[in-house]
Write a protein that holds these residues in place. Structure first.
Motif, mmCIF file in Angstrom:
data_model
loop_
_atom_site.group_PDB
_atom_site.id
_atom_site.type_symbol
_atom_site.label_atom_id
_atom_site.label_comp_id
_atom_site.label_asym_id
_atom_site.label_seq_id
_atom_site.Cartn_x
_atom_site.Cartn_y
_atom_site.Cartn_z
ATOM 1 N N ALA A 114 0.838 -1.189 0.000
ATOM 2 C CA ALA A 114 0.000 0.000 0.000
ATOM 3 C C ALA A 114 0.876 1.242 0.000
ATOM 4 O O ALA A 114 1.789 1.374 0.798
ATOM 5 N N GLY A 115 0.569 2.153 -0.917
ATOM 6 C CA GLY A 115 1.307 3.409 -0.959
ATOM 7 C C GLY A 115 2.604 3.333 -1.727
ATOM 8 O O GLY A 115 3.288 4.335 -1.900
ATOM 9 N N GLN A 412 -10.286 11.566 0.318
ATOM 10 C CA GLN A 412 -11.030 10.316 0.481
ATOM 11 C C GLN A 412 -11.104 9.589 -0.853
ATOM 12 O O GLN A 412 -11.748 10.058 -1.787
ATOM 13 N N PRO A 413 -10.447 8.438 -0.998
ATOM 14 C CA PRO A 413 -10.483 7.728 -2.284
ATOM 15 C C PRO A 413 -11.913 7.378 -2.672
ATOM 16 O O PRO A 413 -12.706 6.929 -1.837
ATOM 17 N N SER A 516 -3.746 1.942 -8.221
ATOM 18 C CA SER A 516 -2.913 3.139 -8.344
ATOM 19 C C SER A 516 -1.820 2.934 -9.385
ATOM 20 O O SER A 516 -1.439 3.863 -10.102
ATOM 21 N N TRP A 589 -0.010 13.076 -0.430
ATOM 22 C CA TRP A 589 -0.981 11.985 -0.451
ATOM 23 C C TRP A 589 -0.295 10.623 -0.503
ATOM 24 O O TRP A 589 -0.884 9.619 -0.118
ATOM 25 N N GLY A 590 0.917 10.592 -1.014
ATOM 26 C CA GLY A 590 1.630 9.329 -1.221
ATOM 27 C C GLY A 590 1.699 9.017 -2.696
ATOM 28 O O GLY A 590 0.659 8.962 -3.372
ATOM 29 N N ASP A 591 2.900 8.846 -3.238
ATOM 30 C CA ASP A 591 3.069 8.648 -4.675
ATOM 31 C C ASP A 591 2.298 7.439 -5.204
ATOM 32 O O ASP A 591 1.947 7.379 -6.380
ATOM 33 N N SER A 593 -0.645 6.447 -4.031
ATOM 34 C CA SER A 593 -2.040 6.530 -3.590
ATOM 35 C C SER A 593 -2.985 6.683 -4.778
ATOM 36 O O SER A 593 -2.586 7.103 -5.869
ATOM 37 N N ILE A 594 -4.256 6.354 -4.542
ATOM 38 C CA ILE A 594 -5.276 6.541 -5.569
ATOM 39 C C ILE A 594 -5.394 8.022 -5.924
ATOM 40 O O ILE A 594 -5.509 8.393 -7.093
ATOM 41 N N GLY A 595 -5.353 8.884 -4.898
ATOM 42 C CA GLY A 595 -5.469 10.322 -5.148
ATOM 43 C C GLY A 595 -4.368 10.829 -6.053
ATOM 44 O O GLY A 595 -4.615 11.605 -6.982
#
Length: 712
Positions: A114-115, A412-413, A516, A589-591, A593-595
Motif C-alpha cells: 500500500a502506498g 477520500q479515495p 494506483s 498523499w503518497g506517490d 495513492s489513488i489520489g
C-alpha cells in the motif's frame, strides 16, 4: 531514441532509394466480424485487458460488443506519406513510413504494498525521424496523437501496446490521420493497399480535421501513382497554394483516373488503407445525452450561488459607472460583466442552464475584477503609491485555497467508478486554478514592477489620467487571473457536488477500486502524448514569437499563455506539475495513492486536450480574429462544419461505450454535450467552444471506459 537507427534501416530497405513506393504485404482475407458479447457494467475488464484481443464496445443497437483478435508478433505496415514543403507541387516529397505494433513487453502489476509508487513504464510509442526541429516537433506530435486515437478505437489503453513509427525521410507536413489509420492496421495485422494514401489531421476524438496545402498534396500523390486518396470531409474543393485558384479535387482525381474519398474519422481512414471495416460504437440517441433531473437541480443551485456572488458586486459597480471617467481597462471589464450577466439571464429564462452557468460565473469574474482593479487604482490616484502596491499584493491569498481544494478532492479515495470520474473533473478544475495562479503571480510581479517605477513621482502625476490608464492596463490582467484562480477552486468544490457517488441512479454506478499502479501507467502514457503536442505548439507559436520579438523562449511562453488560456493549461500541466504545487500535493498523499494517480491522470488528460484545441485553432482551422479578438473566419469553413458534425456523432458513440462499460453515460459527458448543443447555434467563437465541449464529452466517456477496464 533506442532502436531508431535499426528502424530507419528497415524503412530504407523497404523503399526504393528515390521513390519510396510501399511494398504490398500479403493479402489478408476480409475478417469475419468478431464474436459479439453483451456485458454488464465493469464485466468487460478482463476481456479488454487481454493482450491478444480488442474489445470494441457498443457495436450494435442492442449494446453488443465486438471482440477482435490481435496478432502477438510485431506487425510492420508501410505507409506512403506525401508532403508539400513549399507552395508548389514540384517541391513535394514522398516518404515511406514504417509502423510496427506489438503488445507491451511487460505490464506492471499493481503494487502489493500500500502506498508504494508504481514503476515508470517504458514509452509505448517510439518515434524515429524528424531531424528538422520544427518538422520534428509536428511529426512527434502526429505520431503520439495517432497512436492514442488508434488504441482507443480498439478499446485498448495506450500503455498496453508497443508502437513505433519511422519515416524514411523528414516528414514536414501533417500526417496524423494517415498514421492513425496505419496504426489500427498494424495492431490488427492488416496489409495496406499500396495505391491508397490520405491527408488530414487526427483530432482527440478520432475525427479528421482540415490541413493546409491539400490541393498540392493530392496532385503530388496522383503523380506518384496513388489512385485512392482520402481527404478530410468538407475539403473536396480547396484553394491551391501553387496557383491561388480553387480546385475541385474530385474532378482532379477523376481526370487522372484516381478516386477521391472524403473521410470523417479514423474508421474511414482504416477502411481506405485496408479495404476492411472496423466495428465502431453505434451513437446513442441525442435524447440519451440529456442531464438527469438531479443534476439539473444541482446546476440550478450552482447558478443561483454565482448569481448571489454577482449581486454583491453590482452596488460598487454602479458607483463606478457614476464616478465619471474611468481607465479603459476598467471600462472594458464593466462592459463584459454587463453583457455576460444579461446573456446569462436570457439563457436561464430559456432553460439553458448549462450555458447560463458559465455566463453568470464570467459576469461575476469581470465585475469583481473591475471593482478590485479600481480599488488599487483609487489609492494610486490619491497619490499613495505604497498603499496601491500593498492593495495589489493583498489580492493574492497565496495557495492556501488551492491546497484546501486539492485536499477536499483527494482526501477520500472514491469507491465507485462515477466517483473516480467526479474526482478527475474536480481535480482538473483545481489544476486550472493552479495554472491561473502561476500566470497571475507573474502578472502581479510585472504590475508591481510597473507601479514601482512611479516611485518619486509627485502626487499630481500619480493621479493623472495617463498614469492611471497605464497602471490599470497592467493591474487588470493580474486581478482577473487571481479571481479566475478563486473561481476554479469554487468550481472544483461544486463539481464534487454535481454527481455525488453516494447517491442512487446515475450519481452512483458500480463499485470500483482502481489500481494506483494502473492509473500511474495510463497517466504516464497520456502525459507523453501531451508533451509531444506541447512541443508542436512551441514550434508553431512560441519559437516564432521569440525570434520575432527578440525575447527568450520562456518570456514568449508567458506571452502566448496570457493570450491563449488553453496553452497556459497545457504548458503548466506538462512543465510545471512535476515540480510545482500538484507535485507537492501528490507527495503528501503518497506517490502510490489513488489520489495521486487520479491527479496525474487528470493533469495529463487536461494537458493534451488543451494543447489539441490550440493546435486545431492555429494550425488545422487557421482562425482569423478581428480587432476585438473574436473569430472572424476560418480557412476551411465547410471542413470546420463537417468537423463539428463529426465530433457530435463521436461524442454520442463514445457515450454508448461508456454506458456499457460503466453502467451509465457520465454526467460530465452529458454536461459537455448539452453545452455544445447550445454553442453550435452561435457564431464562430461559439462553434469553436462547441467543438471543445464535444471533445470534452468524448474524453469523459473515454475516461469512463479506461477506468472500467482497470477496475478491480
Amino acid at each position: 531514441m533506442v532502436g531508431m537507427r535499426l528502424r530507419r534501416g528497415i524503412a530504407l530497405a523497404l523503399c526504393a532509394p528515390l521513390g519510396c513506393t510501399p511494398v504490398a504485404g500479403p493479402v489478408r482475407p476480409e475478417p469475419q466480424v468478431g464474436r459479439v458479447k453483451h456485458y454488464q457494467p465493469l464485466e468487460m475488464a478482463s476481456d479488454a485487458r487481454q493482450a491478444g484481443q480488442a474489445v470494441i464496445l457498443g457495436t450494435d443497437e442492442a449494446n453488443g460488443s465486438t471482440l477482435l483478435a490481435l496478432p502477438a508478433a510485431p506487425t510492420p505496415v508501410v505507409l506512403d506519406a506525401t508532403t508539400v514543403a513549399r507552395a508548389d507541387a514540384a517541391a513535394s516529397g514522398a516518404h515511406a513510413i514504417v509502423l510496427t505494433s506489438a503488445p507491451a513487453a511487460s505490464t506492471p502489476a499493481p503494487s502489493a504494498v500500500a502506498g508504494a509508487p508504481a514503476a515508470e513504464p517504458a514509452a509505448p510509442v517510439q518515434v524515429g525521424g524528424g531531424d528538422d526541429a520544427a518538422a520534428g516537433a509536428r511529426w512527434r506530435a502526429d505520431a503520439w496523437s495517432a497512436a492514442r486515437v488508434a488504441t482507443a478505437a480498439l478499446g485498448k489503453d495506450l500503455a498496453d501496446v508497443a508502437l513505433s513509427a519511422t519515416p524514411a525521410g523528414s516528414v514536414d507536413g501533417p500526417a496524423s490521420a494517415l498514421l492513425a489509420g496505419g496504426f489500427v492496421a498494424a495492431m490488427l495485422g492488416d496489409a495496406v493497399d499500396p495505391a491508397a494514401t490520405l491527408a488530414g489531421a487526427i483530432e482527440p476524438d478520432g475525427t479528421i480535421g482540415p490541413v493546409a496545402g491539400l490541393a498540392d498534396q493530392v496532385a503530388a500523390a496522383i503523380a506518384r501513382g496513388r489512385t485512392r486518396i482520402g481527404v478530410p470531409a468538407g475539403m473536396r474543393v480547396v484553394r491551391s497554394a501553387a496557383s491561388g485558384k480553387d480546385v475541385d479535387l474530385g474532378q482532379l482525381a477523376r481526370g487522372r483516373r484516381a478516386e477521391l474519398i472524403e473521410l470523417a474519422d479514423v474508421h474511414d481512414a482504416y477502411r481506405l488503407l485496408t479495404g476492411h471495416h472496423l466495428p465502431a460504437p453505434v451513437p446513442v440517441a441525442a435524447a440519451a445525452m440529456a442531464l438527469p433531473q438531479a443534476a439539473l437541480e444541482r446546476l440550478d443551485a450552482r447558478y443561483a450561488a454565482w448569481q448571489r456572488k454577482l449581486a454583491e458586486e453590482w452596488a460598487p459597480l454602479l458607483q463606478l459607472e457614476q464616478a465619471g471617467r474611468l481607465p479603459a481597462a476598467i471600462t472594458v471589464l464593466m462592459r463584459v460583466a454587463h453583457g455576460r450577466s444579461e446573456h446569462a439571464e436570457a439563457l436561464h429564462r430559456a432553460g439553458k442552464l448549462v450555458a447560463a452557468y458559465g455566463d453568470v460565473l464570467a459576469a461575476w469574474l469581470y465585475a469583481a475584477a473591475a471593482n478590485q482593479t479600481h480599488a488599487v487604482i483609487g489609492k494610486l490616484a490619491a497619490g499613495d503609491l505604497d498603499a496601491a502596491i500593498a492593495a495589489l499584493a493583498a489580492l493574492d491569498p497565496g495557495d492556501a485555497g488551492l491546497r484546501a481544494a486539492f485536499d477536499r478532492i483527494g482526501g477520500q479515495p472514491p469507491s465507485t467508478l462515477a466517483g473516480h470520474l467526479t474526482a478527475i473533473e474536480a481535480l482538473q478544475a483545481a489544476l486550472r486554478g493552479w495554472a491561473y495562479h502561476e500566470l497571475a503571480t507573474d502578472s502581479v510581479r510585472a504590475a508591481t514592477q510597473a507601479l514601482g517605477e512611479l516611485r518619486g513621482k509627485p502626487a499630481a502625476e500619480l493621479g493623472a489620467p495617463a498614469t492611471t490608464e497605464a497602471a490599470a492596463a497592467a493591474i487588470a490582467p493580474a486581478v482577473l487571473r487571481l479571481l479566475r484562480t478563486a473561481a476554479e477552486t469554487t468550481v472544483a468544490a461544486q463539481d464534487l457536488e454535481l454527481a455525488p457517488e453516494g447517491e442512487g441512479g446515475d450519481g452512483a454506478g458500480p463499485a470500483c477500486a482502481c489500481s494506483s499502479a494502473e492509473l500511474a501507467r495510463s497517466a504516464a502514457a497520456q502525459r507523453q502524448v501531451a508533451a509531444a503536442a506541447l512541443g508542436h505548439l512551441d514550434a508553431l507559436l512560441v519559437e516564432p514569437l521569440a525570434r520575432k520579438a527578440g525575447i527568450p523562449a520562456e518570456a514568449a511562453r508567458w506571452r502566448v499563455a496570457a493570450i491563449e488560456p488553453d496553452y497556459l493549461l497545457a504548458d503548466q500541466l506538462v512543465r510545471g506539475v512535476p515540480t510545482g504545487l500538484p507535485h507537492e500535493i501528490a507527495a503528501a498523499w503518497g506517490d502510490g495513492s489513488i489520489g495521486a494517480g487520479l491527479l496525474a491522470l487528470a493533469a495529463s488528460r487536461a494537458a493534451y486536450h488543451s494543447a489539441a484545441l490550440v493546435i486545431a485553432k492555429y494550425d488545422a482551422l487557421g482562425v482569423h480574429s478581428d480587432d476585438t479578438g473574436r473569430i472572424a473566419s476560418v480557412n476551411h469553413p465547410q471542413a470546420f462544419r463537417a468537423l463539428v458534425a463529426g465530433a457530435e456523432r463521436a461524442a454520442r458513440a463514445a457515450a454508448r461505450a461508456a454506458q456499457i462499460a460503466a453502467g451509465a453515460i457520465p454526467v460530465q459527458a452529458r454536461l459537455a454535450y448539452q453545452l455544445a448543443v447550445i454553442e453550435t447555434a452561435g457564431g464562430l467563437d461559439d462553434q469553436l467552444d462547441a467543438l471543445a465541449a464535444l471533445w470534452a464529452a468524448t474524453a469523459h466517456s473515454e475516461a469512463a471506459v479506461s477506468l472500467a477496464r482497470n477496475c478491480r
